[in-house]
Design a protein around this motif. Sequence first.
Motif, PDB file in Angstrom:
ATOM      1  N   HIS A 122      -3.091 -18.849  34.378  1.00  0.00           N
ATOM      2  CA  HIS A 122      -4.513 -19.236  34.409  1.00  0.00           C
ATOM      3  C   HIS A 122      -4.786 -20.341  35.437  1.00  0.00           C
ATOM      4  O   HIS A 122      -4.144 -21.089  35.880  1.00  0.00           O
ATOM      5  CB  HIS A 122      -4.359 -20.105  33.020  1.00  0.00           C
ATOM      6  N   SER A 140      -7.452 -25.247  30.103  1.00  0.00           N
ATOM      7  CA  SER A 140      -6.099 -25.006  29.627  1.00  0.00           C
ATOM      8  C   SER A 140      -6.325 -25.137  27.974  1.00  0.00           C
ATOM      9  O   SER A 140      -5.685 -24.369  27.359  1.00  0.00           O
ATOM     10  CB  SER A 140      -4.840 -25.722  30.021  1.00  0.00           C
ATOM     11  N   HIS A 156       1.990 -20.087  28.260  1.00  0.00           N
ATOM     12  CA  HIS A 156       0.639 -20.679  29.319  1.00  0.00           C
ATOM     13  C   HIS A 156       1.279 -20.829  30.585  1.00  0.00           C
ATOM     14  O   HIS A 156       2.288 -21.710  30.725  1.00  0.00           O
ATOM     15  CB  HIS A 156       0.063 -21.888  28.692  1.00  0.00           C
TER      16      HIS A 156
END
Length: 454
Positions: A122, A140, A156
């Motif tokens: 990300h 996020s 993540h």
Amino acid sequence: MTAPRSFHFAEALLATGWAENVRLSVVEGLIAATEIGAAPTAADERHAVALPGLPNLHSHAFQRGMAGLAEVRGPADDSFWTWREIMYRFVDRIDPDDLTAIAAMAYVEMLEGGFTRVGEFHYLHHDRDGTAFADRAAMSAAIAAAADESGIALTHLPVFYAHADFGGAAPGHGQRRFINDVDGFATLLDGARAALSSLPDAVLGVAPHSLRAVTPEELGPVATLAGTGPIHIHIAEQTREVDACLAWSGARPVQWLLDHAPVDRRWCLVHATHMTDAEAAAMARSGAVAGLCPITEANLGDGIFPAEPFLAAGGRYGVGSDSNVLIDGTEELRLLEYGQRLAARGRNLIARDAGRSSGAALWQGALDGGARALGAAAGLAAGNAADFLTLDMHHVSLAGRRGDAILDGLVFAAGRTAIDGVWRRGVPVVRGGRHIRREAVAERYRGVLAKVLG
């Protein structure tokens, strides 16, 4: 708390291999016990075949919204680099709510396609003018919300991105939403950790974007911020990147990384397409996982991963949907094998050993390597999350199959159309091949795309 559940399968692919008449007992989302040779009871939910869900080790969820938008011929040297300019223009338009809607659609499709955990690489961090949100981890948090809505397990991987090219070149305008210094990135990680706190079995790692975007002085501190979590990095995806790294350092990208960073089993080297045989063997020895994204690599014209020297040296790999131009776990595996066949002009190459099933080799390889890369155990074994998929054994391409032949039929013939159900922590998220929230997620997605593309 959720009530204990039990499932009975005529056949199941356990961590120890195929078994018949298997009962899985699930307590609080985890497999409490597996019984082999068990007769079904009235309390069991019964299915024909169960497989462990696949890890998707590399995703840029927001790019689902631009799937198909870069398929118009550009300049004569149309390549990844021209595709990237289209991506920059698309990303300029997305706010946190848009990102949640787009990512939720991608995650719904991942679950329908056999993926039960995603590694979200990300890098879309800031507001549209490049300034940090008041909550640095707002984007996020949008990813975490999409994972929660869809039910997919999340690893993540916030990306550290500071430069435009090797040697610390200043970032360009199109990269303004990605950029952090090390201190700002540490603050962002703290916020991301808080955003993940309510998700079951979520994992937080870090992702130095690439040797183009991170200087040697930054790479060490960023990797340290991972703690014991996974570390992912793009590397050697295009030949232009290799040439630029040689000009900057005198070494090829994978060679430079292995020589200058403590690469071990916590690392995932994404793509690693352009390696010498010596680099491939050295990477395998390091324990790092190769993060392969065959659909995206084909779509971008990147090249074909050198599987033979890597696997010969004991290397591990997983697969990822990357740009999300098409989300399908079986297609990633099929194209991985077919790419090797086209390059080597041979057949059944990933399996390597005589008599071994290609479908089984691909599924097990992607399961083991993907789990290592994403920092979470996978497979149908006691103590692991009850993440599995069931197959429609009435599908014509699975007729008469048993054991590994089921995987060959699934990967090379039936594809995702044979995936009937998907369970996350023992809870159904896909029934009859469709996610239980598909219609609501798709409706919101269509509205966001109409706004963003309008």
